[in-house]
Design a protein around this motif. Structure first.
Motif, PDB file in Angstrom:
ATOM      1  N   GLY A 184       0.740  -1.278  -0.061  1.00  0.00           N
ATOM      2  CA  GLY A 184      -0.197  -0.107  -0.089  1.00  0.00           C
ATOM      3  C   GLY A 184       0.682   1.106   0.066  1.00  0.00           C
ATOM      4  O   GLY A 184       0.195   2.385   0.089  1.00  0.00           O
ATOM      5  N   ARG A 185       2.195   1.098   0.007  1.00  0.00           N
ATOM      6  CA  ARG A 185       2.982   2.470  -0.071  1.00  0.00           C
ATOM      7  C   ARG A 185       3.804   2.620  -1.461  1.00  0.00           C
ATOM      8  O   ARG A 185       3.675   1.586  -2.150  1.00  0.00           O
ATOM      9  CB  ARG A 185       4.145   2.083   0.866  1.00  0.00           C
ATOM     10  N   ASN A 186       4.183   3.697  -1.709  1.00  0.00           N
ATOM     11  CA  ASN A 186       4.880   4.262  -2.800  1.00  0.00           C
ATOM     12  C   ASN A 186       6.322   4.413  -2.483  1.00  0.00           C
ATOM     13  O   ASN A 186       6.572   5.023  -1.535  1.00  0.00           O
ATOM     14  CB  ASN A 186       4.074   5.501  -3.618  1.00  0.00           C
ATOM     15  N   GLY A 220       4.355   0.895  -6.553  1.00  0.00           N
ATOM     16  CA  GLY A 220       3.152   1.540  -6.150  1.00  0.00           C
ATOM     17  C   GLY A 220       2.589   2.273  -7.072  1.00  0.00           C
ATOM     18  O   GLY A 220       2.340   1.984  -8.400  1.00  0.00           O
ATOM     19  N   ASN A 221       2.319   3.544  -6.738  1.00  0.00           N
ATOM     20  CA  ASN A 221       1.525   4.497  -7.667  1.00  0.00           C
ATOM     21  C   ASN A 221       2.506   4.787  -8.681  1.00  0.00           C
ATOM     22  O   ASN A 221       3.767   5.344  -8.664  1.00  0.00           O
ATOM     23  CB  ASN A 221       1.268   5.690  -7.031  1.00  0.00           C
ATOM     24  N   TYR A 310      -4.549  10.140   1.461  1.00  0.00           N
ATOM     25  CA  TYR A 310      -3.812  11.032   0.329  1.00  0.00           C
ATOM     26  C   TYR A 310      -2.455  10.729   0.790  1.00  0.00           C
ATOM     27  O   TYR A 310      -1.887  10.888   2.131  1.00  0.00           O
ATOM     28  CB  TYR A 310      -3.847  12.305   0.314  1.00  0.00           C
ATOM     29  N   HIS A 311      -1.335  10.461   0.001  1.00  0.00           N
ATOM     30  CA  HIS A 311       0.039  10.056   0.120  1.00  0.00           C
ATOM     31  C   HIS A 311       0.851  11.251  -0.370  1.00  0.00           C
ATOM     32  O   HIS A 311       0.999  11.764  -1.487  1.00  0.00           O
ATOM     33  CB  HIS A 311       0.457   8.854  -0.655  1.00  0.00           C
ATOM     34  N   ARG A 346       0.880   9.824   5.264  1.00  0.00           N
ATOM     35  CA  ARG A 346      -0.400  10.013   4.454  1.00  0.00           C
ATOM     36  C   ARG A 346      -1.456  10.837   5.507  1.00  0.00           C
ATOM     37  O   ARG A 346      -1.445  10.846   6.673  1.00  0.00           O
ATOM     38  CB  ARG A 346      -1.044   8.613   4.494  1.00  0.00           C
ATOM     39  N   ARG A 378      -5.734   7.177  -5.447  1.00  0.00           N
ATOM     40  CA  ARG A 378      -5.992   5.683  -5.919  1.00  0.00           C
ATOM     41  C   ARG A 378      -7.052   5.054  -5.143  1.00  0.00           C
ATOM     42  O   ARG A 378      -7.150   5.110  -3.970  1.00  0.00           O
ATOM     43  CB  ARG A 378      -4.789   4.860  -6.159  1.00  0.00           C
ATOM     44  N   GLU A 382      -6.565  -0.414  -5.643  1.00  0.00           N
ATOM     45  CA  GLU A 382      -5.611  -0.268  -6.476  1.00  0.00           C
ATOM     46  C   GLU A 382      -4.342   0.064  -5.814  1.00  0.00           C
ATOM     47  O   GLU A 382      -3.142  -0.403  -6.288  1.00  0.00           O
ATOM     48  CB  GLU A 382      -5.820   1.108  -7.358  1.00  0.00           C
ATOM     49  N   GLN A 383      -4.309   0.779  -4.729  1.00  0.00           N
ATOM     50  CA  GLN A 383      -3.174   1.101  -4.046  1.00  0.00           C
ATOM     51  C   GLN A 383      -2.608  -0.065  -3.283  1.00  0.00           C
ATOM     52  O   GLN A 383      -1.297  -0.154  -2.959  1.00  0.00           O
ATOM     53  CB  GLN A 383      -3.415   1.932  -2.671  1.00  0.00           C
TER      54      GLN A 383
END
Length: 982
Positions: A184-186, A220-221, A310-311, A346, A378, A382-383
């Motif tokens: 779940g992280r970018n 991730g994203n 939101y990241h 986040r 996302r 998706e995340q």
């Protein structure tokens, strides 16, 4: 029936080696190629599976109808001798080995992987599982502002796989955001000072992925972070739309107030082609404003377009704190002005709601940087996917590695990328370094002081600028400060020390080595073209390590000026700035321009792999000169496969803050589980806050221990405790000096504690060097996230500040000032013992562990066998004739003692010895097995003093003369009863 079954099986296996076309696929050797019928607008037209082994399948995909030639920089040649079968049912083509099944849809190209029992391990998402976009390398990387002649150079690809909610991801290299489980992280994957990106991810569900890509990637994203005004509606502090309010107050009280629609002051804008201003967004701080001593506030409101988590990505130098919706979401962080850091956080936001935001920034110097951006929103689904995006490649190329244990996944990674060497024994000892020793006199006197005080040390490190100031890259010592380098090296060796020296792949354009390389076209030219000068005021650039001829010349210059010249007195190499870091704090496009084009292709395509080809130059260069002397490299960057070049990585120029120390824990854990076994850090941090510098100066003048100096000494103490339980144990940093006696006086608890852990490290040498052998022979990992050994206990999936150092020690460092106890989770699979007291504790619970100034908590699992050797002041001072063998009752246990000659490659010829030691808990019997193998200088007879620790018999750790059962060992198996059943 059994004969019929065997006959049919033989026919299926025989099909492995017969080439041909069947249905929707073509089989050739160990590859199966599928032509996809309906790939979609951006999908793959061709998918190719290559069977590497029973647990490893390579997947290649392209939107074209054929694959271009490619020679991997990270994967070594593989033997194609694994039996497999290929079957087709409907659209699905299945490639099966004994351990894994890969299924490809001939209609869509969708790929999924299953274990031998049919359990789904990993499958692409049904929609856009893999997508491609054409990529053309812009000539702006060389400053012209135009594109190449319409030629497509490669593909940007994105692959994503479904992932259940309880899955956890690890690896990706070394990053500084205090994150362990990456689910779940970018994460942006590029190389930079303090950041090491490795294209390897592992899952707790029994598989790993290694993607053979050298370009900038994102985990991730897949999208770039956005400027604030593109993500939100902004309002200033008075509620007016369009921007946040920026208030700039300098140290003289001058105030500038202006609207800011973005916080993006992240780069030193290069003074080159103005066409590039658009790449920077033309975000500039107020003209003429003096940041030194200033205070800056950005405040107002952000309004999100949709509900979501939101990241954010915070970029900071100096002191920075962030508040959102009335709470502190980023407590104060600091980095030195010239080396900013990124931090992720986040924040849940509601659509249409104005959320107050406030950023407090205190720049720390006249040049500084800050930024705040946000990822595109996302959905949770998706995340949570396994998502990898790569900027430029010739095609998509990755390896699926099945487990089921994480050790097996790491072993698969090293099967692909190469075995790790047995690193020299002395590298496991204590290293003393500073930024920097300025003369041979300082080097020799420092070693003399260690020996006078009987503080163990093996390696002393000469950092940069031993050369004449204007002669970077000439690889020579400045005579006024180093009048006789050979005598210095001989002196260090006479004191049983080792000498490491810093060599950069960087050259000033005035030195002969630069001119020789440049004459062959082997120097990157953009920095010279743009007249870029470094922080010392001189102009230079880096050599192109992607060229084999350049690598040979680079090593020859090192050899002629340093290695052979001084009779091989230099024991190891510190390869600094190997990202390569041609210039700090530049935007990505300009970094690429400065680092290429390479001999193999554009710097976009080969952006992340410089350190591995540079390591190749040194490793193979030194072995060509002295083939039986172990090479050792310490590099500031790293990449997949670097372990085969006897290379370790350290975490760069980190800050000296508690949060920086905590970040090294997760940085080292994810780097280690990525498959690279040797990692270290600047113990104590590199860049020092001004308050600590001032506190040391006050102490030097008056002897007063201020509050800041108390914190400095405790920080150094805790960091040295931490450093005792990682692969490389190395103190380094800017002033104040980092030798134990320069940190604190002899009678201070800081000095006493640092020396105690240093001595403990040397007592652990049989334990640690055995692990070094396992790393080579068994693909072992020394620094182990708890999930490696306790997968199945959901509570260990994201424990950031505990790990196993080998099989027998769980390190639990203290990461906060004045903390004298800390929570420790004891995994449920076994009971645990306190290392120091021997007290038994049940597993499966969280305890409050005592953590006095002098000790950090360390626990030992039931069944552990822990060998402690004699007290030593250097790693080979004496053989371990007597080993105090601590055995922890409660479960059966085993340990393989590994020994060899320590500094040569005779182990490659089979000249090493192992002794298997086992413990039978029911019988309370220890068996010291028959010694296998031999080597020159091997102890033929020795003693094991077996110390049993049990629930009813707590034994304090005694490193000198513990009471136990003595076993005289001659190399033959010995079985000894060491207690009665409880």
């Amino acid at each position: 029936m059994i004969y019929k079954h065997l006959f049919l099986t033989a026919i299926l296996f025989l099909g492995t080696f017969v080439n041909g076309h069947t249905g929707n696929y073509t089989k050739s050797g160990n590859t199966v190629t599928v032509n996809v019928e309906s790939p979609g607008e951006r999908g793959a037209k061709t998918v190719r599976l290559q069977v590497i082994g029973d647990k490893i399948v390579r997947v290649e995909a392209t939107p074209e109808t054929s694959f271009p030639e490619k020679q991997s920089l990270i994967v070594v040649p593989q033997k194609a001798n694994t039996r497999f079968t290929v079957t087709q049912q409907g659209d699905d083509i299945t490639v099966s080995t004994r351990q894994v099944r890969a299924v490809v849809s001939s209609r869509t190209g969708h790929v999924a992987f299953y274990d031998a029992d049919g359990r789904l391990l990993l499958g692409e998402t049904a929609r856009d599982g893999k997508t491609f976009r054409p990529f053309t390398v812009p000539e702006r990387e060389t400053g012209t502002g135009t594109l190449t002649d319409g030629q497509r150079n490669g593909w940007t690809w994105h692959m994503q796989f479904d992932s259940p909610a309880d899955e956890a991801f690890y690896g990706l290299g070394q990053h500084q955001a205090e994150e362990l489980n990456m689910k779940g992280r970018n994460e942006e994957l590029f190389q930079y000072n303090t950041k090491v990106s490795v294209p390897m991810v592992l899952s707790n569900r029994g598989y790993g992925l290694l993607w053979d890509s050298y370009s900038y990637c994102r985990f991730g994203n897949p999208d770039d972070y956005m400027q604030l005004h593109r993500a939100f509606r902004l309002y200033d502090r008075d509620g007016q739309p369009g921007s946040l309010t920026g208030t700039y107050t300098d140290k003289n009280g001058r105030v500038i107030v202006r609207g800011e629609d973005s916080i993006y002051f992240e780069h030193a804008v290069p003074e080159v082609n103005p066409l590039h201003k658009q790449d920077l967004g033309i975000y500039a701080l107020p003209k003429g404003f003096n940041l030194d001593g200033a205070h800056v506030t950005y405040e107002g409101y952000i309004e999100a377009p949709a509900d979501g988590d939101y990241h954010f990505l915070l970029y900071y130098a100096g002191y920075m704190t962030v508040y959102a919706d009335g709470r502190e979401v980023v407590p104060e962080r600091w980095r030195t002005a010239w080396n900013p850091n990124a931090w992720k956080f986040r924040c849940p936001l509601k659509a249409g709601r104005r959320t107050p935001i406030r950023i407090e920034w205190r720049p720390d110097g006249g040049v500084s940087y800050c930024g705040l951006r946000v990822a595109t929103p996302r959905t949770a689904e998706e995340q949570g996917r396994l998502s990898i995006w790569s900027e430029m490649n010739r095609y998509m190329d990755y390896y699926f590695i099945a487990g089921p244990s994480m050790d097996e996944i790491v072993s698969g990674y090293r099967t692909l990328t190469g075995k790790a060497s047995v690193y020299p024994k002395w590298t496991l000892g204590y290293w003393q370094s500073r930024e920097r020793y300025k003369s041979s006199d300082e080097v020799e006197k420092t070693m003399e002081e260690f020996r006078r005080r009987h503080i163990p040390v093996d390696n002393i490190v000469q950092d940069w600028n031993y050369w004449k100031l204007d002669s970077w890259g000439d690889h020579t010592f400045e005579p006024s400060r180093y009048p006789n380098p050979q005598a210095m090296l001989d002196s260090v060796h006479a004191m049983h020390g080792r000498f490491m020296i810093s060599v950069w792949p960087k050259f000033y354009d005035t030195v002969d080595n630069y001119k020789e390389l440049d004459a062959k076209g082997w120097m990157y030219g953009q920095a010279i073209k743009d007249d870029i000068h470094d922080w010392l005021g001189f102009r230079g650039s880096f050599y192109d390590a992607y060229d084999a001829g350049a690598r040979r010349m680079f090593w020859r210059q090192m050899d002629e000026n340093l290695y052979s010249k001084y009779n091989y007195g230099i024991d190891s190499w510190w390869m600094d700035a190997s990202e390569p870091n041609v210039r700090d704090c530049t935007p990505m496009w300009y970094r690429k321009a400065l680092c290429g084009p390479t001999a193999l292709g554009s710097s976009t395509e080969f952006f992340n792999a410089y350190s591995i080809v540079n390591a190749d130059a040194i490793y193979n260069g030194q072995r060509s000169v002295r083939p039986n002397t172990r090479v050792f490299l310490l590099t500031r960057s790293g990449f997949a496969g670097e372990q085969r070049y006897s290379t370790a990585t350290w975490s760069g120029d980190i800050g000296t803050r508690w949060e920086d120390m905590r970040s090294q824990m997760t940085a080292g854990l994810n780097y280690s589980i990525s498959g690279l076994p040797f990692w270290g850090m600047d113990q104590g941090g590199f860049s020092v806050e001004n308050r600590y510098v001032a506190a040391q100066k006050i102490f030097d003048k008056s002897g007063l221990e201020s509050e800041d100096l108390k914190e400095w000494r405790e920080l150094q103490t805790r960091w040295n405790q931490f450093g005792c339980f990682i692969p490389l144990y190395r103190a380094h940093g800017q002033w104040p000096l980092r030798e134990p006696w320069n940190i604190a006086p002899d009678n201070h608890p800081a000095y006493k504690t640092i020396v105690w852990y240093d001595r403990l490290r040397y007592h652990m040498m049989p334990y640690m060097y055995s692990m070094a052998g396992w790393v080579h022979f068994s693909d072992y990992t020394m620094m182990r996230p708890l999930v490696m050994d306790f997968n199945g206990d959901d509570r260990v999936l994201d424990i950031k500040d505990q790990w196993m150092f080998g099989p027998s020690l769980m390190a639990c460092p203290v990461g906060y000032y004045k903390m004298r106890s800390r929570e420790v989770y004891l995994p449920k699979q076994c009971g645990w013992y306190d290392l120091y007291t021997g007290k038994y504790l049940d597993g499966g619970r969280t305890i409050t562990a005592s953590a006095p100034y002098e000790r950090m908590p360390v626990f030992v699992p039931e069944g552990a066998i822990l060998p402690f050797g004699p007290a030593m002041e250097w790693s080979d001072e004496k053989p371990a004739e007597l080993i105090n063998l601590y055995v922890y009752a409660g479960r059966d246990g085993s340990f393989r003692l590994y020994e060899d000659e320590g500094t040569n490659y005779n182990y490659e010829k089979g000249r090493y010895a192992t002794i298997d030691i086992t413990y039978d808990d029911n019988a309370h019997t220890i068996t010291v097995g028959r010694r296998k193998g031999s080597f020159d200088g091997m102890l033929k007879n020795r003693r094991f003093n077996v110390v049993l620790v049990s629930k009813d018999n707590a034994r304090k750790l005694d490193l000198d003369s513990p009471q136990g059962t003595m076993v005289n060992y001659t190399g033959k198996e010995v079985k000894v009863k060491i207690g009665s059943p409880l």
